[in-house]
Design an enzyme around this catalytic site. Structure first.
Site, PDB file in Angstrom:
ATOM      1  N   SER A 528       0.882  -1.237  -0.009  1.00 10.55           N
ATOM      2  CA  SER A 528       0.016  -0.053  -0.062  1.00 10.55           C
ATOM      3  C   SER A 528       0.734   1.137  -0.062  1.00 10.55           C
ATOM      4  O   SER A 528       1.597   1.334  -1.023  1.00 10.55           O
ATOM      5  CB  SER A 528      -1.058   0.127   1.167  1.00 10.55           C
ATOM      6  OG  SER A 528      -2.141   0.706   0.971  1.00 10.55           O
ATOM      7  N   ASP A 615      -9.022  -4.502  -6.119  1.00 10.77           N
ATOM      8  CA  ASP A 615      -8.454  -3.648  -5.228  1.00 10.77           C
ATOM      9  C   ASP A 615      -9.137  -2.293  -5.238  1.00 10.77           C
ATOM     10  O   ASP A 615      -9.227  -1.678  -6.455  1.00 10.77           O
ATOM     11  CB  ASP A 615      -7.031  -3.253  -5.308  1.00 10.77           C
ATOM     12  CG  ASP A 615      -6.461  -2.464  -4.054  1.00 10.77           C
ATOM     13  OD1 ASP A 615      -7.383  -1.757  -3.369  1.00 10.77           O
ATOM     14  OD2 ASP A 615      -5.372  -2.478  -3.947  1.00 10.77           O
ATOM     15  N   HIS A 647      -7.169  -5.368  -1.693  1.00 13.90           N
ATOM     16  CA  HIS A 647      -6.024  -4.669  -1.380  1.00 13.90           C
ATOM     17  C   HIS A 647      -5.041  -5.686  -0.342  1.00 13.90           C
ATOM     18  O   HIS A 647      -5.317  -5.342   0.765  1.00 13.90           O
ATOM     19  CB  HIS A 647      -6.497  -3.280  -0.714  1.00 13.90           C
ATOM     20  CG  HIS A 647      -5.623  -2.259  -0.123  1.00 13.90           C
ATOM     21  ND1 HIS A 647      -4.844  -1.771  -1.301  1.00 13.90           N
ATOM     22  CD2 HIS A 647      -5.144  -1.852   0.790  1.00 13.90           C
ATOM     23  CE1 HIS A 647      -3.806  -0.688  -0.869  1.00 13.90           C
ATOM     24  NE2 HIS A 647      -4.330  -0.608   0.331  1.00 13.90           N
TER      25      HIS A 647
END
Length: 703
Positions: A528, A615, A647
């Site tokens: 991320s 995602d 994600h």
């Protein structure tokens, strides 16, 4: 996870990759890096005696125990046919447990009892799309009673409130009318019938309810990134005297917006609790008398944010808080609980613990014990006798293995900030376990997501995996992280790829200066925001890192902000004030200048990218566009794509498959040990680019 933390990883991700300590791509010859990359593959050592990836990243044996409100039953999560499901047993008889759900895809990771213990409610999405649905199960009936309470496939449901006083009902936020705004419904858990309580036409970011399922306060985002607190009729007690309109009663400024939050009501509904940093650097636990507006500070630490609040089961008043600077500690607020915490500290001395559940009467607790070198263990605590009964380890096979210690270190940034960091070393390199290796070892700089999150002390499967393969692991709470005061978080505003990256570079310099590692033997990886930091490392400072592993990281900050999920629309101001405003010419220029995609030509070191196709936060396009740009320039890259993930990689088979690729990649880059790729298994791994750069990968995919 807070709504603001759009880049935070909800899951533990993993990675590894293929390059050599001294080799790098030729920066002066476009496309010339292909030969150099091929020459550096598989420079590590295959070792069949390493800890298996399945042991570190597979399903837990058992996890997340929860007592029924009356204490007569216990539920937990455990695999059934290789997928995490909900199990239930009579309390004290875990061996009599029976599986009551039948998930066969992603596994269930969040479940709990209803207030009367009649049902179990769990949340599940589809293939990582984060459109969470609430499911209801009757544990007496089992999987055939599984009912989706929010069946619209496009809906994202979220819990707003529950109540011991009205156990058959819950408040649920549902965005079926407007994807950007959650309306609040009162839902009958048994029938699924729902009644509209609040139509969210104003675009409020959230609501606060009390024990009677009354909406008392609402939170409205301001254009400057601050938050307005509203109440019905502007009544500070939040009762509104029957009025339906909302009016502001106080404000939270932008700088306080990530360190000030609601902490609920006591059982009477008169006293409200908040973690509040207004007028101070760190959030204090405060008690507000809603009838007089008198405010009392119950606890504050001058350096660290509060990690959690434990409350009395019946009165719902706070009795203890956790504080976490470099390691968590408990502070007892109610003297009548002091003996309980003293007793719990004696169960596993040297371990940290958390009270994760308690019965309706508060007489029985579930306590989780954490260390840095072993599996989490759960106990049931009897408050009357002060006795603790062992329940289970999350992963019993970890017990007895040689695992790495996690050493807290405070690193000073170039401008004087204290960066709380964690260093783990291969046990063989640090036989006296003092956090100083006998000689420098290759290192992985492991960057957390968020960035509005933090690294913590404790067992970390990624750190154990990497140290077992021969690498030091350094995790840094760089500026912008939360947990260390609002000034520290605000120091990261608009500093993506700037001072936030400088902090990571300062940590690398510290590791080299203290002979933890050597200058040419450092990889960077993360998920991320950590994936973004990896891309920044290889584009903004291309000679610092030997290679990089980017997991679901954004490559272009403009396209990232333009594709924020609609249900995060109320929080857009947080991103525009803290990252940059894509809606203005000046802000867009800033974001473009901090985007790795615009510096692809600078990449001279090997890169591995992992991405979930579904995602909703960091879209697949973020990975696609940088892979396309590198491919166009004949810059080698390996791209691992999972069509059934979001994600992060939730399915163990997918996580292990990516780790297998990443482990081989890192072994080539840093010269560590590795287990050859052999456990792609039933994963959905696709490799659109660069499969030939990872030894053994093509053979596995072609089988």
């Amino acid at each position: 996870m807070k709504a603001q933390s759009t880049l935070s990883l909800a899951l533990i991700l993993a990675a590894a990759s293929a390059c050599s300590p001294t080799a790098s791509l030729d920066a002066t010859e476009p496309g010339g890096g292909g030969k150099a990359n091929a020459q550096m593959l598989a420079k590590g050592t295959a070792n069949p005696d390493l800890i298996p990836r399945e042991l570190l990243f597979g399903n837990p044996d058992r996890a997340a125990p929860r007592l029924s409100p009356d204490g007569k039953r216990i539920m937990w999560l455990a695999p059934d046919e290789g997928v995490l499901n909900v199990w239930v047993a009579p309390a004290g008889k875990l061996d009599a447990g029976k599986v009551v759900t039948k998930d066969r895809l992603r596994g269930i990771r969040n479940a709990g009892w209803t207030a009367d213990g009649r049902y179990i409610i769990y949340a599940q999405d589809q293939a990582g799309n984060e459109n969470w649905h609430l499911h209801r199960i009757d544990p007496e009936v089992g999987a055939s009673s599984d009912t989706d309470l929010t069946p619209n496939p496009e809906v994202r449901a979220q819990m707003v409130g529950g109540s011991r006083e009205q156990p058959k009902f819950i408040l649920v936020g549902i965005n079926d009318r407007n994807p950007a705004h959650h309306d609040v419904y009162r839902m009958n858990i048994e029938t699924g019938e729902r009644t509209l309580v609040e139509q969210n036409d104003a675009g409020y970011a959230g609501y606060v309810s009390d024990e009677n399922l009354e909406l008392r306060y609402a939170y409205a985002p301001r254009p400057d990134g601050g938050i307005e607190i509203l109440a019905p009729g502007g009544d500070k007690a939040g009762r509104g005297h029957g009025k339906k309109d909302w009016a502001p009663i106080e404000a939270i400024e932008q700088i306080d917006s990530m360190s000030t939050q609601d902490a609920g009501f006591d059982a009477s509904g008169r006293y409200r609790y908040m973690i509040d940093s207004r007028g101070r650097d760190t959030g204090a636990l405060i008690e507000i008398d809603t009838e007089t507006d008198e405010r009392k500070v119950l606890y504050q630490d001058p350096k660290a944010e509060l990690g959690g609040v434990m409350r009395d089961a019946k009165t719902r008043k706070p009795v203890a808080v956790t504080v976490n600077w470099d390691k968590p500690r408990w502070e007892v607020l109610d003297p009548s609980y002091a003996d309980d915490f003293a007793a719990l500290e004696q169960v596993k001395p040297g371990n940290n613990f958390a009270i994760t559940d308690q019965t309706r009467e508060g007489d029985q607790w579930i306590v989780a014990y954490y260390s840095d070198k072993g599996s989490v263990s759960y106990y049931q605590y009897d408050r009357a006798t002060k006795d603790s009964t062992f329940l289970f380890f999350i992963n019993e096979a970890l017990e007895g293995l040689e695992l790495a210690s996690m050493h807290p270190r405070v690193i000073e940034s170039r401008d004087g900030l204290e960066l709380v960091s964690y260093l783990s070393l291969p046990p063989s390199s640090d036989p006296d376990d003092d956090g100083v290796p006998d000689e420098p070892v290759p290192m992985v700089l492991l960057v957390h997501g968020g960035p509005w999150a933090r690294d913590n002390w404790g067992y970390n499967p990624m750190a154990q995996w990497l140290t077992n393969r021969g690498y030091a692991v350094l995790s840094v709470n760089f500026r912008g992280s939360t947990g260390f005061g609002k000034a520290f978080t605000a120091a990261g505003d608009k500093e993506w790829a700037a001072k936030m990256h400088d902090d990571l570079l300062d940590a690398v310099d510290w590791a080299v200066d203290t002979k933890v590692t050597s200058k040419d033997s450092v990889a960077i990886m993360g998920g991320s925001y950590g994936g973004y930091a990896t891309l920044v490392g290889l584009t903004f400072t291309p000679e610092v890192f030997a290679c990089g592993v980017d997991i679901v990281g954004p490559s272009n900050l403009v396209t990232l902000l333009e594709t924020i999920p609609p249900y995060w629309a109320p929080m857009v101001a947080q991103f525009t004030t803290r990252v940059g405003d894509h809606r203005t010419e000046e802000g867009r220029a800033l974001l473009e200048s901090r985007s790795p995609l615009n510096r692809v030509d600078a990449i001279v070191k090997p890169l591995l990218i992992g991405q979930g196709a579904n995602d909703p936060r960091v879209k697949q396009a973020e990975a696609d566009q940088i892979v396309a740009a590198m491919t166009e320039r004949e810059i080698p890259v390996t791209y691992a794509l999972f069509p059934d993930e979001g994600h992060g990689f939730a399915r163990p088979s997918n996580s292990q498959a990516f780790n297998a690729v990443a482990e081989t990649f890192l072994a080539g880059c840093l010269g560590g040990e590795y287990l050859p790729i052999s456990d792609i298994g039933d994963s959905t791994l696709q490799v659109p680019a660069g499969r030939e750069l990872i030894p053994g990968l093509s053979e596995q995919l072609d089988d």
